[in-house]
Design an enzyme around this catalytic site. Structure first.
Site, short mmCIF file in Angstrom:
data_model
loop_
_atom_site.label_atom_id
_atom_site.label_comp_id
_atom_site.label_asym_id
_atom_site.label_seq_id
_atom_site.Cartn_x
_atom_site.Cartn_y
_atom_site.Cartn_z
N GLU A 151 0.84 -1.21 0.00
CA GLU A 151 0.00 0.00 0.00
C GLU A 151 0.86 1.25 0.00
O GLU A 151 0.53 2.25 -0.67
CB GLU A 151 -0.92 -0.02 1.23
CG GLU A 151 -1.99 1.07 1.24
CD GLU A 151 -1.57 2.36 1.95
OE1 GLU A 151 -2.35 3.32 1.96
OE2 GLU A 151 -0.43 2.40 2.48
N GLU A 152 1.96 1.21 0.74
CA GLU A 152 2.81 2.39 0.87
C GLU A 152 3.54 2.74 -0.43
O GLU A 152 4.13 3.81 -0.54
CB GLU A 152 3.84 2.17 1.99
CG GLU A 152 3.25 1.97 3.38
CD GLU A 152 2.60 3.21 3.97
OE1 GLU A 152 2.57 4.26 3.29
OE2 GLU A 152 2.11 3.14 5.11
N ASP A 181 -7.84 2.18 7.83
CA ASP A 181 -6.48 2.75 7.82
C ASP A 181 -6.44 3.90 8.81
O ASP A 181 -7.46 4.31 9.36
CB ASP A 181 -6.12 3.22 6.41
CG ASP A 181 -4.63 3.18 6.13
OD1 ASP A 181 -3.83 3.23 7.09
OD2 ASP A 181 -4.25 3.11 4.94
#
Length: 330
Positions: free
Chosen positions: A193-194, A216
């Site tokens: 995701e990052e 999140d």
């Protein structure tokens, strides 16, 4: 909840290297779901089967970190970032490689103005006397996470990797607390995701859900002279309205709001002027998916001292469980 968070946050799981954290999550949920698979990219997909709507719940397993790019003759390691590493937050921090090697992050002494600081002018010191000794512990391409112990201060937890291990904790606990529902729930613990919401994109394309909810962290507006923002730690989980990656679907936003009101938990609305979550990739996959986000207020995101309210996290679990059961009646 603190014990689970401490367990999850202290594992090294830099983007693209999520094997260890994935295995721990599997152990936590394997007896509570009907099916567990790991897809090609590394996403962990756990299914509670049903004949109703197909719902995807996403929380990312990965965390920011660094990757070794060069080791000089004196044993100092040059590095690059994996994800949104702040050059200022990195100064003077410790990092841990997968084999347990610890290093100190610092910068070249010739820099006379901190404004000129760049990651390329920084290095990791693992205490090696030369390149040969350093290579016994760290090789080019090895990744490291930042070191930040999980501690509890009253209602607050301070730790590295709350982004997004607290989201993972919420989903794990929701799986354990789930009520009976006819819906088919796909709990997806995503990778990378990052680095641009990569895992969520491939998972959503495969699952083709009718509706999606990401869990999140989000920034807050409750610290001295910070950017003005409505979200505050301790005021409940936040229901996202928009960020840079998505304008949340009204159907999902309303679903979350109704569920929160039904179980009488505090909540807030979130408009984030930067960043994004897995929902940003999910909502434009497979012909489009109505998507929303349960956000956990978190101070000092992308630092080793991320700080969040345990009560907010526990209420996020309640909100997620109620929302998943509420869908069939919405």
């Amino acid at each position: 909840m603190f014990d689970l968070l401490k367990k999850l946050t202290q594992i090294t799981g830099v983007s693209g290297n999520e094997e260890e954290i994935r295995n721990v999550i599997i152990e936590e949920i394997k007896d509570k779901v009907d099916e567990i698979t790991v897809d090609t990219l590394g996403n962990l997909i756990a299914v509670k089967k049903g004949s109703g709507k197909r719902i995807m719940v996403a929380a990312h397993m990965d965390e920011i970190g660094v990757i070794a790019t060069y080791i000089d003759d004196n044993g100092f390691i040059r590095f690059s970032n994996i994800g949104g590493v702040s050059k200022y937050n990195a100064i003077g921090q410790k990092v841990k490689f997968g084999n347990g090697t610890i290093g100190a992050v610092y910068y070249e002494e010739k820099i006379d103005d901190i404004k000129n600081l760049d990651l390329s002018k920084m290095y990791i010191d693992i205490g090696a006397k030369d390149r040969e000794e350093a290579l016994k512990s760290v090789n080019i391409g090895d990744v490291a996470c930042f070191v930040g112990d999980a501690v509890r201060q009253g209602d607050m937890i301070i730790s590295k990797a709350l982004d997004d291990r607290c989201g993972c904790a919420v989903v794990i606990q929701a799986i354990k607390n789930m009520k009976e529902t006819e819906n088919e729930i796909y709990f997806v613990f995503t990778v990378q995701e990052e680095l641009g919401l990569r895992g969520a994109k491939t998972a959503a394309y495969q699952i083709k859900p009718d509706l999606a909810i990401a869990v999140d962290v989000t920034a807050t507006g409750d610290t001295p002279k910070c950017r003005p923002m409505e979200v505050k730690c301790g005021n409940g989980p936040a229901i996202k309205i928009k960020d840079r990656s998505i304008i949340c679907h009204p159907k999902v936003k309303n679903l979350l709001e109704k569920a929160a009101n039904k179980i009488n938990i505090p909540y807030q609305f979130e408009i984030l002027e930067f960043g994004g979550t897995d929902s940003g990739a999910i909502h434009i996959s497979a012909g489009g998916v109505p998507s929303g986000v349960i956000s956990i207020p978190c101070r000092y995101v992308h630092s080793p001292v991320e700080t969040a309210s345990l009560t907010d996290i526990e209420n996020a679990v309640k909100l997620l469980v109620e929302s998943l059961c509420y869908v069939e009646n919405d």
